[in-house]
Design a protein around this motif. Sequence first.
Motif, PDB file in Angstrom:
ATOM      1  N   LEU A  86       0.826  -1.208   0.000  1.00  0.00           N
ATOM      2  CA  LEU A  86       0.000   0.000   0.000  1.00  0.00           C
ATOM      3  C   LEU A  86       0.863   1.261   0.000  1.00  0.00           C
ATOM      4  O   LEU A  86       0.577   2.220  -0.729  1.00  0.00           O
ATOM      5  N   ARG A  87       1.917   1.244   0.794  1.00  0.00           N
ATOM      6  CA  ARG A  87       2.772   2.433   0.869  1.00  0.00           C
ATOM      7  C   ARG A  87       3.562   2.633  -0.420  1.00  0.00           C
ATOM      8  O   ARG A  87       3.789   3.779  -0.840  1.00  0.00           O
ATOM      9  N   ALA A  88       3.978   1.546  -1.056  1.00  0.00           N
ATOM     10  CA  ALA A  88       4.668   1.675  -2.342  1.00  0.00           C
ATOM     11  C   ALA A  88       3.729   2.261  -3.391  1.00  0.00           C
ATOM     12  O   ALA A  88       4.105   3.167  -4.159  1.00  0.00           O
ATOM     13  N   ALA A  89       2.494   1.766  -3.414  1.00  0.00           N
ATOM     14  CA  ALA A  89       1.513   2.297  -4.365  1.00  0.00           C
ATOM     15  C   ALA A  89       1.193   3.752  -4.051  1.00  0.00           C
ATOM     16  O   ALA A  89       1.085   4.591  -4.971  1.00  0.00           O
ATOM     17  N   ALA A  90       1.034   4.068  -2.766  1.00  0.00           N
ATOM     18  CA  ALA A  90       0.708   5.440  -2.367  1.00  0.00           C
ATOM     19  C   ALA A  90       1.809   6.403  -2.786  1.00  0.00           C
ATOM     20  O   ALA A  90       1.538   7.527  -3.232  1.00  0.00           O
ATOM     21  N   ALA A  91       3.067   5.984  -2.623  1.00  0.00           N
ATOM     22  CA  ALA A  91       4.187   6.846  -3.015  1.00  0.00           C
ATOM     23  C   ALA A  91       4.168   7.112  -4.521  1.00  0.00           C
ATOM     24  O   ALA A  91       4.435   8.230  -4.967  1.00  0.00           O
ATOM     25  N   ASP A  92       3.822   6.099  -5.309  1.00  0.00           N
ATOM     26  CA  ASP A  92       3.782   6.267  -6.763  1.00  0.00           C
ATOM     27  C   ASP A  92       2.571   7.075  -7.214  1.00  0.00           C
ATOM     28  O   ASP A  92       2.616   7.747  -8.252  1.00  0.00           O
ATOM     29  N   ALA A  93       1.483   7.002  -6.442  1.00  0.00           N
ATOM     30  CA  ALA A  93       0.274   7.743  -6.808  1.00  0.00           C
ATOM     31  C   ALA A  93       0.333   9.203  -6.375  1.00  0.00           C
ATOM     32  O   ALA A  93      -0.373  10.053  -6.929  1.00  0.00           O
ATOM     33  N   SER A  94       1.184   9.496  -5.404  1.00  0.00           N
ATOM     34  CA  SER A  94       1.233  10.838  -4.840  1.00  0.00           C
ATOM     35  C   SER A  94       1.498  11.945  -5.862  1.00  0.00           C
ATOM     36  O   SER A  94       0.845  12.997  -5.807  1.00  0.00           O
ATOM     37  N   PRO A  95       2.435  11.770  -6.828  1.00  0.00           N
ATOM     38  CA  PRO A  95       2.649  12.836  -7.813  1.00  0.00           C
ATOM     39  C   PRO A  95       1.411  13.162  -8.650  1.00  0.00           C
ATOM     40  O   PRO A  95       1.320  14.242  -9.232  1.00  0.00           O
ATOM     41  N   GLU A  96       0.451  12.237  -8.683  1.00  0.00           N
ATOM     42  CA  GLU A  96      -0.800  12.475  -9.403  1.00  0.00           C
ATOM     43  C   GLU A  96      -1.857  13.110  -8.507  1.00  0.00           C
ATOM     44  O   GLU A  96      -3.012  13.278  -8.907  1.00  0.00           O
ATOM     45  N   GLY A  97      -1.465  13.437  -7.284  1.00  0.00           N
ATOM     46  CA  GLY A  97      -2.398  14.076  -6.362  1.00  0.00           C
ATOM     47  C   GLY A  97      -3.336  13.117  -5.666  1.00  0.00           C
ATOM     48  O   GLY A  97      -4.339  13.531  -5.084  1.00  0.00           O
ATOM     49  N   VAL A  98      -3.012  11.822  -5.687  1.00  0.00           N
ATOM     50  CA  VAL A  98      -3.863  10.804  -5.068  1.00  0.00           C
ATOM     51  C   VAL A  98      -3.316  10.469  -3.686  1.00  0.00           C
ATOM     52  O   VAL A  98      -2.137  10.167  -3.530  1.00  0.00           O
ATOM     53  N   GLU A  99      -4.176  10.544  -2.679  1.00  0.00           N
ATOM     54  CA  GLU A  99      -3.800  10.213  -1.309  1.00  0.00           C
ATOM     55  C   GLU A  99      -4.504   8.933  -0.898  1.00  0.00           C
ATOM     56  O   GLU A  99      -5.696   8.760  -1.140  1.00  0.00           O
ATOM     57  N   PHE A 100      -3.760   8.029  -0.285  1.00  0.00           N
ATOM     58  CA  PHE A 100      -4.318   6.748   0.133  1.00  0.00           C
ATOM     59  C   PHE A 100      -4.881   6.871   1.543  1.00  0.00           C
ATOM     60  O   PHE A 100      -4.196   6.612   2.536  1.00  0.00           O
ATOM     61  N   ARG A 101      -6.144   7.262   1.631  1.00  0.00           N
ATOM     62  CA  ARG A 101      -6.813   7.370   2.923  1.00  0.00           C
ATOM     63  C   ARG A 101      -7.479   6.043   3.274  1.00  0.00           C
ATOM     64  O   ARG A 101      -8.052   5.373   2.427  1.00  0.00           O
ATOM     65  N   VAL A 102      -7.396   5.699   4.546  1.00  0.00           N
ATOM     66  CA  VAL A 102      -7.920   4.417   5.027  1.00  0.00           C
ATOM     67  C   VAL A 102      -9.217   4.660   5.789  1.00  0.00           C
ATOM     68  O   VAL A 102      -9.229   5.358   6.808  1.00  0.00           O
ATOM     69  N   ASN A 103     -10.303   4.078   5.301  1.00  0.00           N
ATOM     70  CA  ASN A 103     -11.577   4.163   6.012  1.00  0.00           C
ATOM     71  C   ASN A 103     -11.686   3.080   7.080  1.00  0.00           C
ATOM     72  O   ASN A 103     -12.312   3.275   8.118  1.00  0.00           O
ATOM     73  N   SER A 104     -11.089   1.929   6.790  1.00  0.00           N
ATOM     74  CA  SER A 104     -11.082   0.839   7.759  1.00  0.00           C
ATOM     75  C   SER A 104      -9.957  -0.122   7.384  1.00  0.00           C
ATOM     76  O   SER A 104      -9.768  -0.435   6.210  1.00  0.00           O
ATOM     77  N   GLY A 105      -9.210  -0.542   8.388  1.00  0.00           N
ATOM     78  CA  GLY A 105      -8.122  -1.494   8.157  1.00  0.00           C
ATOM     79  C   GLY A 105      -8.287  -2.672   9.092  1.00  0.00           C
ATOM     80  O   GLY A 105      -9.290  -3.377   9.043  1.00  0.00           O
ATOM     81  N   TRP A 106      -7.281  -2.882   9.953  1.00  0.00           N
ATOM     82  CA  TRP A 106      -7.419  -3.928  10.966  1.00  0.00           C
ATOM     83  C   TRP A 106      -8.567  -3.588  11.906  1.00  0.00           C
ATOM     84  O   TRP A 106      -8.815  -2.425  12.230  1.00  0.00           O
ATOM     85  N   ARG A 107      -9.311  -4.633  12.315  1.00  0.00           N
ATOM     86  CA  ARG A 107     -10.387  -4.482  13.310  1.00  0.00           C
ATOM     87  C   ARG A 107     -10.248  -5.558  14.370  1.00  0.00           C
ATOM     88  O   ARG A 107      -9.880  -6.700  14.065  1.00  0.00           O
ATOM     89  N   SER A 108     -10.568  -5.205  15.593  1.00  0.00           N
ATOM     90  CA  SER A 108     -10.606  -6.212  16.659  1.00  0.00           C
ATOM     91  C   SER A 108     -11.796  -7.140  16.428  1.00  0.00           C
ATOM     92  O   SER A 108     -12.745  -6.821  15.708  1.00  0.00           O
ATOM     93  N   ARG A 109     -11.749  -8.309  17.066  1.00  0.00           N
ATOM     94  CA  ARG A 109     -12.872  -9.249  16.966  1.00  0.00           C
ATOM     95  C   ARG A 109     -14.147  -8.611  17.513  1.00  0.00           C
ATOM     96  O   ARG A 109     -15.233  -8.795  16.960  1.00  0.00           O
TER      97      ARG A 109
END
Length: 203
Positions: A86-109
């Motif tokens: 995700l971070r590699a993709a986010a770094a490559d997308a950043s020059p295009e003005g795209v930010e990788f915002r997370v709405n939900s990731g890991w969740r507890s049971r």
Amino acid sequence: MSRRTGSPTTTRRPAAAGLLVATAAVAATLVYQSASSSVRLVSEVLRGDHTGRAVPDEGGLPNGVTVFDDEYPGVANLAPDLIGALRAAAADASPEGVEFRVNSGWRSREYQNRLRREAVAKYGSTRAAARLVATADTSAHVSGNAVDLGSGAAAWLSAHGAAYGLCQIYRNEPWHYELRPEAIENGCPAMYPDPAHDPRMRP
């Protein structure tokens, strides 16, 4: 007596063609509305992520968190290979003005079970809820192997994600991404219509 010019068949063709175009347009609209309705159902359930019922220690995230924000367990507890991609993709997308915002990731049971109960209550059955929210025993969020991204990142990954092994898994969840390393060579696998069709979701 005047002679009619042009055959009835000729004059009927434009009308028939217009009817076919109109029918196709109506069908496409119905399909789009059906998909949009499914997306809205999932969105309504996951809006619980941001109401305050889920504290950060359970995986709840405030608006604006990115894949680089390790101070939140919802990001920090993601599987290392997934967050790396995700971070590699986010770094490559950043020059295009795209930010990788997370709405939900890991969740507890506990958090996942609460989302599941809310989905059952809202949609009336465990079968309906299964199309939207997995159980804690089967959820890729609980294991740290799934992330729900903001629309900008999801749109960017729909075009470029396979190069990083990042794939959309469910057709009704365009924001839900998981790591599929084989996609780098072979492309992303076919999507399931929704989580209920995923063999991993079966007890």
